[in-house]
Enzyme design. Structure first.
Site, PDB file in Angstrom:
ATOM      1  N   CYS A 118      17.479 -35.008  71.509  1.00 29.37           N
ATOM      2  CA  CYS A 118      16.701 -33.900  72.160  1.00 29.37           C
ATOM      3  C   CYS A 118      16.258 -34.651  73.428  1.00 29.37           C
ATOM      4  CB  CYS A 118      15.781 -33.141  71.184  1.00 29.37           C
ATOM      5  SG  CYS A 118      15.337 -31.655  71.994  1.00 29.37           S
ATOM      6  N   HIS A 222      18.381 -31.459  66.583  1.00 28.65           N
ATOM      7  CA  HIS A 222      17.384 -32.417  65.614  1.00 28.65           C
ATOM      8  C   HIS A 222      18.101 -32.933  64.264  1.00 28.65           C
ATOM      9  CE1 HIS A 222      13.854 -32.494  68.351  1.00 28.65           C
ATOM     10  NE2 HIS A 222      14.194 -31.311  68.784  1.00 28.65           N
ATOM     11  N   GLU A 224      17.239 -35.025  62.284  1.00 27.64           N
ATOM     12  CA  GLU A 224      16.207 -35.630  61.616  1.00 27.64           C
ATOM     13  C   GLU A 224      15.745 -34.375  60.638  1.00 27.64           C
ATOM     14  OE1 GLU A 224      15.793 -34.974  64.802  1.00 27.64           O
ATOM     15  OE2 GLU A 224      13.779 -34.230  64.945  1.00 27.64           O
TER      16      GLU A 224
END
Ligand code: MN
Length: 254
Positions: A118, A222, A224
């Site tokens: 990002c 994202h 994660e």
């Protein structure tokens, strides 16, 4: 395997730059736990790195680790890519921008692999000479809803992946559903980077280094936040980073 530079249980050390935040009236260094959890889940050891003051400190940090994950967060200072700040752009965190610029350039110098997420991808593009769209709803009114705020773990739109790219090699599919938590985007792509995934509206969803000796993959989504999903694509990004780290990281270099 006596010739192996790294025993099988040796896990890569991964630098995670921290950002400033006032918490209970004290300035603190922090990152979202999702990053350290994702690194650990994929077999790495996360190390939180407060802002470094200069190039020498960044080189020392990168010499001590196997890989760098550039995390999400505040908007990059438009001065980094030579544009005036739009009203929708957050006030810059000069300390963080400067530190992450040093860390990125040190990673390139030492050939450490980088996963840029990002803001991390946007910062990479700006540092290497590209530009950013500062506010998609205004500058790209026909864009999909990429959504600045919202549930972080929700799949929002598709991304089409360039076959044969490092991203494709890492995740193994040409199309995936991603979350989307950004109001800025990539405008001009920096020299030395190429686009390897786009959303249906053309928005750049991934970039990577064209240097065969430097594994850098940037994603606008994202991963994660998505490692809990049944499909393995998001975990695979971290695993790919660590596979390269095992070849190119600190231990392999000694
Ligand atoms: Mn998006």
């Amino acid at each position: 395997m006596p010739d192996s530079p790294r025993s099988p249980d040796r896990r890569p050390l991964v630098a995670l730059p921290a950002s400033h935040e006032m918490v209970r009236e004290l300035p603190r260094m922090r990152t979202n736990q999702a990053y350290s959890d994702a690194v650990a889940q994929a077999g790495g050891i996360p190390l939180l790195v407060p802002p470094v003051p200069d190039e020498a400190a960044a080189l020392a940090v990168l010499a001590a680790v196997d890989a760098l994950v550039l995390t999400g967060g505040e908007d990059v200072d438009p001065a980094l890519y030579g544009r005036p700040r739009r009203p929708e752009t957050e006030p810059p965190d000069h300390d963080r921008d400067r530190s992450e610029r040093f860390l990125l350039l040190a990673a390139r110098e030492l050939g450490r692999p980088v996963l840029a997420i990002c803001r991390g991808m946007q910062l990479t593009n700006a540092v290497l000479g590209g530009t950013l769209v500062q506010h998609l709803p205004v500058e790209r009114p026909d864009a999909l809803l990429h959504r600045e705020q919202g549930p972080r773990r929700e799949l929002v739109h598709a991304a089409d992946v360039e076959p044969g790219s490092r991203l494709h090699e890492a995740i193994g599919v040409e199309r995936l559903q991603v979350n989307s938590l950004h109001h800025q985007g990539i405008d001009d792509v920096a020299p030395g980077l190429r686009i390897t995934a786009r959303a249906e509206d053309g928005a750049v969803e991934a970039l990577e280094s064209t240097d065969p000796d430097w594994w850098l993959v940037g994603v606008q989504w994202h991963p994660e936040e998505l490692t809990w999903r049944p499909e393995p694509f998001h975990r695979r990004l971290f695993e790919a980073l660590f596979a390269i780290a095992n070849e190119r990281g600190r231990v392999a270099a000694t």
